[in-house]
Design a protein around this motif. Structure first.
Motif, PDB file in Angstrom:
ATOM      1  N   TRP A   1      56.493  27.942  30.491  1.00  0.00           N
ATOM      2  CA  TRP A   1      56.160  27.877  29.063  1.00  0.00           C
ATOM      3  C   TRP A   1      55.496  26.533  28.772  1.00  0.00           C
ATOM      4  CZ3 TRP A   1      58.618  30.928  24.763  1.00  0.00           C
ATOM      5  CH2 TRP A   1      59.120  32.155  25.224  1.00  0.00           C
ATOM      6  N   GLU A   2      54.333  26.579  28.126  1.00  0.00           N
ATOM      7  CA  GLU A   2      53.651  25.334  27.763  1.00  0.00           C
ATOM      8  C   GLU A   2      53.874  24.980  26.295  1.00  0.00           C
ATOM      9  OE1 GLU A   2      50.726  28.453  26.470  1.00  0.00           O
ATOM     10  OE2 GLU A   2      52.149  28.196  28.122  1.00  0.00           O
ATOM     11  N   SER A   3      54.529  25.876  25.560  1.00  0.00           N
ATOM     12  CA  SER A   3      54.885  25.613  24.163  1.00  0.00           C
ATOM     13  C   SER A   3      56.046  26.518  23.796  1.00  0.00           C
ATOM     14  CB  SER A   3      53.697  25.872  23.228  1.00  0.00           C
ATOM     15  OG  SER A   3      53.435  27.267  23.138  1.00  0.00           O
ATOM     16  N   LYS A   4      56.672  26.248  22.656  1.00  0.00           N
ATOM     17  CA  LYS A   4      57.817  27.052  22.238  1.00  0.00           C
ATOM     18  C   LYS A   4      57.402  28.446  21.764  1.00  0.00           C
ATOM     19  CE  LYS A   4      61.407  25.162  20.268  1.00  0.00           C
ATOM     20  NZ  LYS A   4      62.353  25.027  21.390  1.00  0.00           N
ATOM     21  N   HIS A   5      56.156  28.594  21.392  1.00  0.00           N
ATOM     22  CA  HIS A   5      55.675  29.883  20.885  1.00  0.00           C
ATOM     23  C   HIS A   5      54.324  30.206  21.520  1.00  0.00           C
ATOM     24  CE1 HIS A   5      58.883  29.645  17.915  1.00  0.00           C
ATOM     25  NE2 HIS A   5      58.482  28.431  17.615  1.00  0.00           N
ATOM     26  N   PRO A   6      54.331  30.659  22.772  1.00  0.00           N
ATOM     27  CA  PRO A   6      53.059  30.909  23.466  1.00  0.00           C
ATOM     28  C   PRO A   6      52.273  32.090  22.911  1.00  0.00           C
ATOM     29  CG  PRO A   6      54.909  31.642  24.801  1.00  0.00           C
ATOM     30  CD  PRO A   6      55.496  30.912  23.641  1.00  0.00           C
ATOM     31  N   GLY A   7      52.961  33.065  22.320  1.00  0.00           N
ATOM     32  CA  GLY A   7      52.257  34.181  21.697  1.00  0.00           C
ATOM     33  C   GLY A   7      51.672  35.192  22.657  1.00  0.00           C
ATOM     34  N   ARG A   8      52.141  35.199  23.913  1.00  0.00           N
ATOM     35  CA  ARG A   8      51.624  36.168  24.881  1.00  0.00           C
ATOM     36  C   ARG A   8      52.636  36.314  26.011  1.00  0.00           C
ATOM     37  NH1 ARG A   8      49.616  31.200  25.824  1.00  0.00           N
ATOM     38  NH2 ARG A   8      49.187  30.546  27.965  1.00  0.00           N
ATOM     39  N   ASP A   9      52.481  37.363  26.799  1.00  0.00           N
ATOM     40  CA  ASP A   9      53.369  37.651  27.925  1.00  0.00           C
ATOM     41  C   ASP A   9      52.976  36.747  29.093  1.00  0.00           C
ATOM     42  OD1 ASP A   9      54.717  38.671  30.127  1.00  0.00           O
ATOM     43  OD2 ASP A   9      54.307  40.768  29.657  1.00  0.00           O
ATOM     44  N   LEU A  10      53.749  35.678  29.294  1.00  0.00           N
ATOM     45  CA  LEU A  10      53.408  34.696  30.326  1.00  0.00           C
ATOM     46  C   LEU A  10      53.610  35.250  31.735  1.00  0.00           C
ATOM     47  CD1 LEU A  10      55.045  31.557  28.672  1.00  0.00           C
ATOM     48  CD2 LEU A  10      52.613  32.169  28.704  1.00  0.00           C
ATOM     49  N   VAL A  11      54.600  36.125  31.900  1.00  0.00           N
ATOM     50  CA  VAL A  11      54.830  36.708  33.225  1.00  0.00           C
ATOM     51  C   VAL A  11      53.662  37.616  33.608  1.00  0.00           C
ATOM     52  CG1 VAL A  11      56.318  38.238  34.562  1.00  0.00           C
ATOM     53  CG2 VAL A  11      57.334  36.494  33.101  1.00  0.00           C
ATOM     54  N   ALA A  12      53.190  38.433  32.664  1.00  0.00           N
ATOM     55  CA  ALA A  12      52.027  39.282  32.939  1.00  0.00           C
ATOM     56  C   ALA A  12      50.813  38.436  33.281  1.00  0.00           C
ATOM     57  CB  ALA A  12      51.736  40.170  31.732  1.00  0.00           C
ATOM     58  N   GLU A  13      50.667  37.324  32.592  1.00  0.00           N
ATOM     59  CA  GLU A  13      49.542  36.421  32.847  1.00  0.00           C
ATOM     60  C   GLU A  13      49.618  35.851  34.261  1.00  0.00           C
ATOM     61  OE1 GLU A  13      48.736  32.450  30.617  1.00  0.00           O
ATOM     62  OE2 GLU A  13      47.916  34.074  29.379  1.00  0.00           O
ATOM     63  N   ALA A  14      50.827  35.441  34.686  1.00  0.00           N
ATOM     64  CA  ALA A  14      50.996  34.910  36.041  1.00  0.00           C
ATOM     65  C   ALA A  14      50.759  35.994  37.082  1.00  0.00           C
ATOM     66  CB  ALA A  14      52.393  34.317  36.198  1.00  0.00           C
ATOM     67  N   MET A  15      51.230  37.198  36.803  1.00  0.00           N
ATOM     68  CA  MET A  15      51.013  38.308  37.736  1.00  0.00           C
ATOM     69  C   MET A  15      49.532  38.634  37.867  1.00  0.00           C
ATOM     70  SD  MET A  15      53.909  39.468  39.037  1.00  0.00           S
ATOM     71  CE  MET A  15      53.524  41.156  39.497  1.00  0.00           C
ATOM     72  N   GLY A  16      48.778  38.420  36.804  1.00  0.00           N
ATOM     73  CA  GLY A  16      47.343  38.675  36.848  1.00  0.00           C
ATOM     74  C   GLY A  16      46.592  37.749  37.778  1.00  0.00           C
ATOM     75  N   LEU A  17      47.218  36.662  38.209  1.00  0.00           N
ATOM     76  CA  LEU A  17      46.591  35.731  39.144  1.00  0.00           C
ATOM     77  C   LEU A  17      46.763  36.153  40.602  1.00  0.00           C
ATOM     78  CD1 LEU A  17      47.724  32.399  37.420  1.00  0.00           C
ATOM     79  CD2 LEU A  17      45.498  33.542  37.243  1.00  0.00           C
ATOM     80  N   LEU A  18      47.588  37.191  40.826  1.00  0.00           N
ATOM     81  CA  LEU A  18      47.777  37.686  42.189  1.00  0.00           C
ATOM     82  C   LEU A  18      46.634  38.615  42.581  1.00  0.00           C
ATOM     83  CD1 LEU A  18      51.579  38.649  42.167  1.00  0.00           C
ATOM     84  CD2 LEU A  18      50.536  36.674  43.297  1.00  0.00           C
TER      85      LEU A  18
END
Length: 411
Positions: free
Chosen positions: A134-151
């Motif tokens: 998390w880069e902020s308290k309210h990222p406003g998006r699915d961070l896990v999906a975003e990380a998975m998209g880098l695979l």
């Protein structure tokens, strides 16, 4: 493929405070959360874990004292295997991040690593962590999906075991997606079934929880409990992943108890002295009272004498317990006046007139038009003393109970 055994934990929330704890108990509660790090290290060593992953909220906030951070780092120094810390919503990688503070950077043990970049981190040959910090308290998006998209698409390469490290609620428990950072479960299940990743380690939920009924998609819970509604807190998970094993045996998860505090709810009916005595015995039998928080929900009707005894029981156990919490919204205890109790005392001096004045005030009817008068009209002189009624607040049960105790102590 590479078999790996590691420790999955989350939500340490070092520096957490609880408003219902007195200062002395708060100090012990704070120390227990730091001491839990040492116990986690002992489990990791005893279970031959290759590393520890902490899935977010390592710290309660990014605004902690230097003493709190240093004590956490001292405890981390005792963990005998590499530790990977994921920033969560309590300790995100914002401008004030504890992970980027001069103190943390200067004193961080060499085997402690912060997963501050989304995507793949190779922790050893053939073992990868897919991190979603998390880069902020309210990222406003699915961070896990975003990380998975880098695979890269498709299964993990031969000989590679991948573990996703994420933090946040999942759509299984938040179907209306009230938070835009909610983690979508469906794509993770598909990735697990396809062999793209092999285990999903999550934090944020303080109860140990399998997601979608899967052993390979779990919340570890918090190593020390934080509230009474948590289920199976106080554990850490030893996870063994063997992608080459037969289906159904590729992931094995075992919980290990590390917590020392306990939160419990007692919902009790008290209508007699025997009920008060039973509650007294039940509280006395609780193990580790100085590390036990009891939420006490009482209902029933007691006479003034019995209520005075109940107050003595409460006070005695409040001194022993980590905390004895009674919330007004969960309390439905009425105290009825008792002529015989007061006559027995033969009060003199100022106590006798004081009791009569308070009792007279208690028996006065509610003003016309008041909520209590509309709800329960009463006769002027024959109304019983019911300290739970709003119109009796001027003569609260504690006043009569206190007078009764004072008179008894002086007799």
């Amino acid at each position: 493929m590479t078999m790996v055994r590691f420790l999955h934990t989350a939500d340490w929330q070092i520096g957490m405070t609880r408003r219902f704890l007195e200062p002395e108990a708060q100090s012990r509660f704070t120390a227990a959360r730091t001491d839990a790090i040492r116990r986690l290290g002992e489990v990791a060593a005893a279970q031959d874990c290759a590393f520890v992953v902490v899935c977010g909220d390592v710290f309660e906030s990014n605004h902690l004292t230097g003493r709190t951070v240093r004590r956490a780092l001292d405890a981390l120094r005792t963990v005998p295997v590499p530790v990977y810390l994921l920033p969560g919503n309590h300790d995100p990688l914002d401008a004030a991040s504890v992970y980027r503070s001069a103190l943390f950077l200067a004193e961080r043990p060499g085997h402690v690593h912060v997963l501050e970049r989304a995507g793949v981190h190779e922790v050893s040959p053939g073992v990868e962590l897919v991190a979603a910090p998390w880069e902020s308290k309210h990222p406003g998006r699915d961070l896990v999906a975003e990380a998975m998209g880098l695979l890269p698409p498709g299964p993990a390469p031969e000989g590679v075991t991948r573990v996703v490290v994420g933090h946040g609620g999942v759509d299984t428990f938040d179907p209306e997606w009230r938070d835009h950072a909610t983690i979508a479960t469906g794509p993770l299940v598909q990735a697990l079934d396809a062999g793209q990743v092999h285990y999903v380690a999550l934090g944020d939920r303080h109860s140990r929880t399998e997601v979608a009924g899967r052993a390979d998609l779990q919340y570890a819970g918090t190593p020390e409990p934080t509230r009474e509604t948590e289920v199976a807190p106080g554990e850490a998970l030893v996870v063994e992943v063997d992608p080459g094993a037969p289906s159904g045996e590729r992931v094995r998860v075992r919980g290990h108890r590390v917590g020392t505090w306990g939160f419990t709810v007692l919902d009790r009916q008290v209508d007699s002295d025997a009920d008060v005595a039973s509650l007294d015995a039940e509280l006395a039998a609780l193990p580790d009272p100085d590390r036990t928080v009891v939420f006490l929900n009482l209902r029933g009707m007691l006479g003034v004498v019995e209520h005075a005894r109940l107050e003595e029981v409460r006070g005695r156990h409040a001194d022993r317990l980590g905390a004895l919490v009674e919330r007004e919204q969960h309390r439905d205890l009425v105290v009825a006046d008792d002529d015989a109790a007061w006559a027995e005392l033969e009060l003199g001096g100022f106590l006798g007139p004081a009791v009569e004045e308070i009792r007279a005030e208690a028996q006065r009817p509610a003003p016309a038009g008041s909520p209590s008068a509309q709800e329960a009209p009463v006769e002027t002189s024959s109304a019983p003393f019911l300290a739970g009624r709003p119109d009796d607040e001027a003569s609260a049960r504690d006043a009569l109970a206190l007078l009764y105790r004072l008179s008894r102590s002086g007799s």
